[in-house]
Design a protein around this motif. Sequence first.
Motif, PDB file in Angstrom:
ATOM      1  N   GLN A 168      80.629  12.456  39.971  1.00 23.42           N
ATOM      2  CA  GLN A 168      81.868  12.208  40.713  1.00 23.42           C
ATOM      3  C   GLN A 168      83.058  12.105  39.775  1.00 23.42           C
ATOM      4  OE1 GLN A 168      80.126   8.765  43.110  1.00 23.42           O
ATOM      5  NE2 GLN A 168      81.641   9.552  44.542  1.00 23.42           N
ATOM      6  N   TRP A 169      82.871  11.453  38.636  1.00 24.95           N
ATOM      7  CA  TRP A 169      83.981  11.283  37.707  1.00 24.95           C
ATOM      8  C   TRP A 169      84.412  12.598  37.077  1.00 24.95           C
ATOM      9  CZ3 TRP A 169      87.627   8.044  37.530  1.00 24.95           C
ATOM     10  CH2 TRP A 169      87.436   6.728  37.902  1.00 24.95           C
ATOM     11  N   LEU A 170      83.502  13.565  36.943  1.00 29.16           N
ATOM     12  CA  LEU A 170      83.902  14.869  36.420  1.00 29.16           C
ATOM     13  C   LEU A 170      84.922  15.540  37.336  1.00 29.16           C
ATOM     14  CD1 LEU A 170      80.588  16.414  35.036  1.00 29.16           C
ATOM     15  CD2 LEU A 170      82.474  15.354  33.772  1.00 29.16           C
ATOM     16  N   LEU A 171      84.799  15.306  38.630  1.00 27.33           N
ATOM     17  CA  LEU A 171      85.780  15.822  39.583  1.00 27.33           C
ATOM     18  C   LEU A 171      87.009  14.934  39.626  1.00 27.33           C
ATOM     19  CD1 LEU A 171      83.318  16.665  42.504  1.00 27.33           C
ATOM     20  CD2 LEU A 171      84.344  18.287  40.914  1.00 27.33           C
TER      21      LEU A 171
ATOM     22  N   THR B 143      90.230   4.214  42.353  1.00 30.59           N
ATOM     23  CA  THR B 143      89.156   5.210  42.370  1.00 30.59           C
ATOM     24  C   THR B 143      87.886   4.659  41.736  1.00 30.59           C
ATOM     25  OG1 THR B 143      90.822   6.953  42.196  1.00 30.59           O
ATOM     26  CG2 THR B 143      88.551   7.567  41.719  1.00 30.59           C
ATOM     27  N   TYR B 144      88.038   3.953  40.613  1.00 32.84           N
ATOM     28  CA  TYR B 144      86.881   3.354  39.944  1.00 32.84           C
ATOM     29  C   TYR B 144      86.178   2.356  40.865  1.00 32.84           C
ATOM     30  CZ  TYR B 144      84.111   1.006  36.357  1.00 32.84           C
ATOM     31  OH  TYR B 144      83.072   0.483  35.640  1.00 32.84           O
ATOM     32  N   GLY B 145      86.977   1.531  41.545  1.00 30.48           N
ATOM     33  CA  GLY B 145      86.393   0.545  42.450  1.00 30.48           C
ATOM     34  C   GLY B 145      85.622   1.196  43.589  1.00 30.48           C
ATOM     35  N   LEU B 146      86.157   2.280  44.140  1.00 32.93           N
ATOM     36  CA  LEU B 146      85.462   2.963  45.242  1.00 32.93           C
ATOM     37  C   LEU B 146      84.157   3.592  44.764  1.00 32.93           C
ATOM     38  CD1 LEU B 146      88.440   4.680  47.099  1.00 32.93           C
ATOM     39  CD2 LEU B 146      87.098   2.718  47.867  1.00 32.93           C
TER      40      LEU B 146
END
Length: 466
Positions: free
Chosen positions: A53-56, A217-220
């Motif tokens: 997910q973080w790559l996107l 975003t990190y929290g989600l």
Amino acid sequence: MTRTYAPETGTVPWSPLVAACLGAFMLLVDVTIVMVALPGITTDLGMSFTGGQWLLDGYALALAALLLAAGSFADHTGRRKVYLAALAVFALASLACGLAPNGGLLLAARVLQGAAAAAMMATTLALISATYHGRQRGIAFGVWGGVNGAAAAVAPVLGGLLTEHLHWRAIFLVNLPLSLVAAWLTLRGVEESRLPGGARLDRAGMVTFTVAAGALTYGLIEAGQHGWAAGQTLVPLAVAAVALAAFLVAETRGANPMLDLRLFAGRSFSGIMAGAALLMPAAFACLAFTSIWLQQDLRLGPVMAGLALSPMAASSLVVSVASARLLPRLSPRGAVGGGLLLIGAGAFLQGLLGAHSAWTALVPGLVVTGVGVGLAVPALSSAAMAYAPPQRAGMAAGTVNTVRQLGYALGIAGLGILYQDGPEQGMAAYAALNDVYRASAVTGIVAGLLVLVAVTPRGRPAAPRA
């Protein structure tokens, strides 16, 4: 001295236009090209679902967070200078992505890519606007818009071809020769342009907005992995709330805010911004999880997975071109609101998968979604400018691109919670994907109704501006 071209000149000088369009093509392709390659990347580098997910999201977040600031900096420092520097950083970051030995370095390089992409997106349209005038400017804007549509259509198939026949690393390394060509054309055919006065960056706005977007975003994403009550979730969400409050204070009290919050006092402008933010999770964020289902559950190769997603991009491209000719009087309210309703309907049709569904079950919904995207996306920038004061047209256009990319990043994070929770609760992958599509459908329909209710039927006509 800025070079300009008179409207009576017979042909459009192609070198500056190709230089700007190459940059726009690369940065937009890189938003979504990773989706098709994601299963291969996470397998090769041993990355988790969250890492994927973080790559996107890392790319989209950096793009969204720095877009307005990059545009302001380029306006005062020099658009050609900033564009060339951004191309160089984008190429180096792409090389780092292609050579990354592990997921951590790949993610860091993707964030750097996104930062460079923000400067490229902020300057490509500005360079065209400063270079061309009269009838040639209209032609140049049309070509630029067509390239943007083509990038969305090409990305899934291009990603599949490179991943399957070369390697997933090739989706990043292909940017190197394209960046070199764009830089050479820029040096050869583009003159410097800037606004008068010194550069005055809204550093407080940049920092607080970036922290708020990243922490949210990190929290989600962490909520999908650890649950809503975990400290890994609550702490970043609290940081996001504090940073957002600080951003609002900075933009209200700052002498040169990168975002004039008074724009949102207009109901119509706020409605368009809400539609732009919700369009991305409704139409595009769900495709990342569709690609995983196609490759991991249906056992399709990257090329077939890319082709399976292409009906949406193809119908979007056809409709965006046709609507400019066939529906020239369609209001921004009708184009954006109606397009969002179609996007919601298309997502609903895609969320009817069964245990034995093949990839063809997605086609009707993808086509309907593509029709909605083709109506809504081209109208967003002109709609934002139509409901903003003339002196804030450039800021309005930058804001709509910012909220689109932020909506995409948050959509990946939010929908990822649904997709990740499904298997943990014993659901089949297709059932979890149905939940994702239902959430996308509700998002699109709510956004469409919101635009139709909030936006007045007519706004001030506005030509494209940088």
